[in-house]
Design a protein around this motif. Structure first.
Motif, PDB file in Angstrom:
ATOM      1  N   ARG A  42       8.703   1.221  -1.634  1.00 26.58           N
ATOM      2  CA  ARG A  42       7.380   1.502  -2.230  1.00 26.58           C
ATOM      3  C   ARG A  42       7.168   3.005  -2.397  1.00 26.58           C
ATOM      4  O   ARG A  42       6.663   3.467  -3.420  1.00 26.58           O
ATOM      5  CB  ARG A  42       6.270   0.904  -1.367  1.00 26.58           C
ATOM      6  N   GLU A  43       7.565   3.775  -1.371  1.00 31.54           N
ATOM      7  CA  GLU A  43       7.408   5.231  -1.446  1.00 31.54           C
ATOM      8  C   GLU A  43       8.273   5.813  -2.563  1.00 31.54           C
ATOM      9  O   GLU A  43       7.826   6.705  -3.297  1.00 31.54           O
ATOM     10  CB  GLU A  43       7.766   5.873  -0.109  1.00 31.54           C
ATOM     11  N   ALA A  44       9.484   5.308  -2.703  1.00 32.72           N
ATOM     12  CA  ALA A  44      10.375   5.801  -3.759  1.00 32.72           C
ATOM     13  C   ALA A  44       9.823   5.444  -5.132  1.00 32.72           C
ATOM     14  O   ALA A  44       9.866   6.266  -6.062  1.00 32.72           O
ATOM     15  CB  ALA A  44      11.774   5.218  -3.581  1.00 32.72           C
ATOM     16  N   THR A  68       9.498   7.047  15.882  1.00 33.53           N
ATOM     17  CA  THR A  68       9.020   5.936  15.062  1.00 33.53           C
ATOM     18  C   THR A  68       9.325   4.609  15.740  1.00 33.53           C
ATOM     19  O   THR A  68      10.179   4.525  16.625  1.00 33.53           O
ATOM     20  CB  THR A  68       9.690   5.947  13.677  1.00 33.53           C
ATOM     21  N   ASP A  94      10.541  -1.502   7.170  1.00 36.83           N
ATOM     22  CA  ASP A  94      10.852  -0.093   6.907  1.00 36.83           C
ATOM     23  C   ASP A  94      11.512   0.070   5.538  1.00 36.83           C
ATOM     24  O   ASP A  94      11.183   0.987   4.785  1.00 36.83           O
ATOM     25  CB  ASP A  94      11.760   0.455   8.018  1.00 36.83           C
ATOM     26  N   ALA A 124       6.655   4.958  -5.887  1.00 42.29           N
ATOM     27  CA  ALA A 124       5.474   5.803  -6.111  1.00 42.29           C
ATOM     28  C   ALA A 124       5.887   7.217  -6.476  1.00 42.29           C
ATOM     29  O   ALA A 124       5.289   7.843  -7.369  1.00 42.29           O
ATOM     30  CB  ALA A 124       4.597   5.811  -4.861  1.00 42.29           C
ATOM     31  N   ALA A 125       6.920   7.744  -5.828  1.00 40.94           N
ATOM     32  CA  ALA A 125       7.400   9.089  -6.138  1.00 40.94           C
ATOM     33  C   ALA A 125       7.981   9.141  -7.551  1.00 40.94           C
ATOM     34  O   ALA A 125       7.753  10.106  -8.294  1.00 40.94           O
ATOM     35  CB  ALA A 125       8.451   9.525  -5.119  1.00 40.94           C
ATOM     36  N   GLU A 136      11.184  -1.936   2.950  1.00 40.12           N
ATOM     37  CA  GLU A 136      10.149  -2.196   1.942  1.00 40.12           C
ATOM     38  C   GLU A 136       9.236  -0.985   1.781  1.00 40.12           C
ATOM     39  O   GLU A 136       8.862  -0.616   0.667  1.00 40.12           O
ATOM     40  CB  GLU A 136       9.337  -3.437   2.326  1.00 40.12           C
ATOM     41  N   ARG A 137       8.882  -0.359   2.900  1.00 41.70           N
ATOM     42  CA  ARG A 137       8.040   0.838   2.876  1.00 41.70           C
ATOM     43  C   ARG A 137       8.727   1.954   2.102  1.00 41.70           C
ATOM     44  O   ARG A 137       8.130   2.618   1.255  1.00 41.70           O
ATOM     45  CB  ARG A 137       7.759   1.267   4.320  1.00 41.70           C
ATOM     46  N   ARG A 138      10.007   2.164   2.387  1.00 44.59           N
ATOM     47  CA  ARG A 138      10.766   3.209   1.693  1.00 44.59           C
ATOM     48  C   ARG A 138      10.867   2.925   0.193  1.00 44.59           C
ATOM     49  O   ARG A 138      10.775   3.839  -0.620  1.00 44.59           O
ATOM     50  CB  ARG A 138      12.159   3.342   2.301  1.00 44.59           C
TER      51      ARG A 138
END
Length: 149
Positions: free
Chosen positions: A131-133, A75, A125, A135-136, A127-129
């Motif tokens: 957003r993913e959390a 990554t 990274d 959404a989950a 912020e991405r995590r």
């Protein structure tokens, strides 16, 4: 690589000189030269931009990054973390082995730029995590409501 072969020959010559009881000052000077050459190589590898591997079909980011040191990261955040670590270590080794400050000063802007890019990517990274959390969690909550009916 020609420089790697030369360093390997110098290392062998040092070992041979030590084994034969060569004059200590000469051996010490050779050891110092080898350390400086290795430090300069490590710093040169750290400064080199890694090669991005091809983007997989349907993807938007490279499959990974190949560094001049031979290491591979998957990554961008791993790539930048490795480069920051390699640059810091390279500067440390070069300073310890007597590389002129003028050379290090010339490379300092690269070091600053990589650290800045690393800081920016770390924020992105995180912020991405987040957003993913979120959404989950939303999907799990939605799934939980569906089971109650």
């Amino acid at each position: 690589n020609k420089a790697a072969r030369a360093m390997a020959r110098l290392s062998e010559a040092i070992d041979s000189a030590k084994a034969s009881g060569a004059e200590e000052g000469l051996v010490a000077a050779s050891v110092a030269l080898l350390a400086r050459l290795q430090a300069e190589r490590d710093l040169r590898n750290a400064v080199a931009e890694p090669e991005a591997e091809p983007v997989p079909e349907g993807g938007v980011l490279p499959a990974g990054y190949l560094h001049a040191s031979g290491e591979r990261t998957e990554t961008l955040i791993e790539c930048l973390t490795l480069r920051v670590d390699q640059l810091d270590l390279g500067f440390e080794k070069c300073t310890a082995s007597g590389v002129p400050e003028s050379i290090l000063a010339e490379l300092e802007p690269t070091r600053i730029a990589v650290k800045s890019a690393h800081a920016d990517e770390t924020v992105a990274d995180e912020e991405r995590r987040a957003r993913e959390a979120a959404a989950a969690a939303k999907a799990a909550k939605k799934k939980g409501k569906g089971k109650k009916k």
